[in-house]
Design a protein around this motif. Structure first.
Motif, mmCIF file in Angstrom:
data_model
loop_
_atom_site.group_PDB
_atom_site.id
_atom_site.type_symbol
_atom_site.label_atom_id
_atom_site.label_comp_id
_atom_site.label_asym_id
_atom_site.label_seq_id
_atom_site.Cartn_x
_atom_site.Cartn_y
_atom_site.Cartn_z
ATOM 1 N N LEU A 257 38.126 49.632 50.395
ATOM 2 C CA LEU A 257 37.296 48.651 51.101
ATOM 3 C C LEU A 257 35.817 48.852 50.789
ATOM 4 C CD1 LEU A 257 39.134 48.468 54.528
ATOM 5 C CD2 LEU A 257 39.154 46.774 52.680
ATOM 6 N N TRP A 258 35.387 50.095 50.710
ATOM 7 C CA TRP A 258 33.990 50.386 50.369
ATOM 8 C C TRP A 258 33.670 49.877 48.965
ATOM 9 C CZ3 TRP A 258 31.586 53.661 46.774
ATOM 10 C CH2 TRP A 258 30.207 53.802 46.953
ATOM 11 N N LEU A 259 34.568 50.135 47.994
ATOM 12 C CA LEU A 259 34.350 49.637 46.631
ATOM 13 C C LEU A 259 34.311 48.117 46.612
ATOM 14 C CD1 LEU A 259 36.641 51.978 44.489
ATOM 15 C CD2 LEU A 259 34.146 51.977 44.588
ATOM 16 N N ARG A 260 35.138 47.497 47.424
ATOM 17 C CA ARG A 260 35.144 46.030 47.495
ATOM 18 C C ARG A 260 33.833 45.517 48.069
ATOM 19 N NH1 ARG A 260 34.851 41.659 45.762
ATOM 20 N NH2 ARG A 260 35.298 39.894 47.082
ATOM 21 N N LEU A 261 33.361 46.132 49.148
ATOM 22 C CA LEU A 261 32.110 45.705 49.768
ATOM 23 C C LEU A 261 30.916 45.899 48.831
ATOM 24 C CD1 LEU A 261 32.648 47.017 53.394
ATOM 25 C CD2 LEU A 261 32.677 44.632 52.617
ATOM 26 N N CYS A 262 30.996 46.904 47.975
ATOM 27 C CA CYS A 262 29.928 47.145 46.999
ATOM 28 C C CYS A 262 30.062 46.244 45.774
ATOM 29 C CB CYS A 262 29.941 48.604 46.551
ATOM 30 S SG CYS A 262 29.471 49.751 47.844
ATOM 31 N N GLY A 263 31.140 45.467 45.709
ATOM 32 C CA GLY A 263 31.347 44.566 44.587
ATOM 33 C C GLY A 263 31.852 45.233 43.326
ATOM 34 N N ARG A 264 32.374 46.445 43.448
ATOM 35 C CA ARG A 264 32.834 47.172 42.264
ATOM 36 C C ARG A 264 34.274 46.848 41.895
ATOM 37 N NH1 ARG A 264 31.239 53.203 43.078
ATOM 38 N NH2 ARG A 264 32.261 53.355 41.054
ATOM 39 N N ILE A 265 35.072 46.356 42.859
ATOM 40 C CA ILE A 265 36.448 45.943 42.573
ATOM 41 C C ILE A 265 36.714 44.621 43.288
ATOM 42 C CG2 ILE A 265 37.346 48.276 42.178
ATOM 43 C CD1 ILE A 265 38.554 48.202 44.987
ATOM 44 N N SER A 266 37.718 43.918 42.819
ATOM 45 C CA SER A 266 38.086 42.645 43.448
ATOM 46 C C SER A 266 38.956 42.904 44.675
ATOM 47 C CB SER A 266 38.854 41.782 42.449
ATOM 48 O OG SER A 266 40.121 42.363 42.177
ATOM 49 N N LEU A 267 39.131 41.872 45.471
ATOM 50 C CA LEU A 267 40.000 41.985 46.639
ATOM 51 C C LEU A 267 41.432 42.279 46.203
ATOM 52 C CD1 LEU A 267 40.274 41.807 49.686
ATOM 53 C CD2 LEU A 267 40.619 39.343 49.456
ATOM 54 N N LYS A 268 41.853 41.676 45.109
ATOM 55 C CA LYS A 268 43.197 41.914 44.581
ATOM 56 C C LYS A 268 43.384 43.383 44.191
ATOM 57 C CE LYS A 268 46.260 40.369 40.862
ATOM 58 N NZ LYS A 268 46.383 39.463 39.713
ATOM 59 N N THR A 269 42.403 43.957 43.508
ATOM 60 C CA THR A 269 42.474 45.367 43.117
ATOM 61 C C THR A 269 42.467 46.259 44.347
ATOM 62 O OG1 THR A 269 41.366 44.878 41.034
ATOM 63 C CG2 THR A 269 41.386 47.175 41.733
ATOM 64 N N ALA A 270 41.663 45.929 45.347
ATOM 65 C CA ALA A 270 41.646 46.710 46.598
ATOM 66 C C ALA A 270 43.013 46.671 47.265
ATOM 67 C CB ALA A 270 40.575 46.173 47.541
#
Length: 109
Positions: free
Chosen positions: A7-20
Motif C-alpha cells: 500500500l505504501w508503494l502504491r501511495l508513492c506511485g511506485r507500483i500499480s494497484l494491480k501489482t499491489a
C-alpha cells in the motif's frame, strides 16, 4: 507487512494497484508479476503446503536421510529445468528444497 508495504508503494506511485493486489495475494511469485517483491512469503507458504507430503514420504521410507540427500540433486535438477523453461526467478525457492527437507526430517522421524 507485505500488505502495508504494498500500500505504501502504491501511495508513492511506485507500483500499480494491480501489482499491489498481486503482492498482497502471495501469488505474484508463482506468476512472475513485474514489480512485485518478497519471494520469501510465497515460498514459505508453498513449503507449508508441501509439508504433509514430506512427512508422509519420510515416515514411509526406510531411509529418510537418503530422501534428504536426494533432495540436493533433485533441487539442482529442477533449477536447471527452470532455466530451460525461462523460470529463473524460481531459484530462491528451488535452492531451499534441501534445507526444508533437512529441517523437516527431525519432525517426521
Amino acid at each position: 507487512m507485505v500488505g502495508t508495504y504494498s500500500l505504501w508503494l502504491r501511495l508513492c506511485g511506485r507500483i500499480s494497484l494491480k501489482t499491489a493486489a498481486w503482492s498482497m495475494s502471495a501469488l505474484y511469485y508463482w506468476f512472475h508479476i513485474p514489480g512485485s517483491f518478497n519471494w520469501y512469503v510465497p515460498a514459505l507458504l508453498a513449503f507449508y503446503l508441501l509439508s504433509p507430503l514430506f512427512f508422509r514420504m519420510f515416515r514411509r521410507s526406510g531411509h529418510p536421510l537418503a530422501l534428504v540427500l536426494a533432495a540436493f540433486p533433485v533441487s539442482y535438477g529442477l533449477y536447471r529445468l527452470s532455466i530451460a523453461l525461462e523460470l529463473n526467478y524460481m531459484e530462491d525457492f528451488l535452492y531451499r528444497i534441501p534445507t526444508f527437507s533437512l529441517g523437516a526430517l527431525p519432525g517426521a522421524v
